[in-house]
Design a protein around this motif. Structure first.
Motif: not given
Length: 66
Positions: A39-45
């Motif tokens: 989720k954090k990786i997706l949000e960072s993109e």
């Protein structure tokens, strides 16, 4: 940019570690940490879970999805 996201997710989420890099003792905690990391990786993109097409999980013990 999507390739970067894939590489980040492969490097940081497969282990189920917490934010300090510690592997939790229970499989459920590891799975939770993995999905939080994704989720954090997706949000960072600028993305969210709606952009995920498929997730495969291979577990050596039963996962309590509750």
């Amino acid at each position: 940019m999507r390739d970067i996201t894939w590489k980040k997710s492969r490097e940081k989420t497969q282990k189920g570690t917490d934010i300090d890099g510690q592997i939790q003792s229970s499989l459920n905690a590891q799975v939770t940490n993995t999905f939080e990391s994704i989720k954090k990786i997706l949000e960072s993109e600028g993305l969210n879970e709606e952009h995920v097409i498929k997730v495969n999980i291979w577990a050596t013990e039963e996962i309590d999805w509750v």
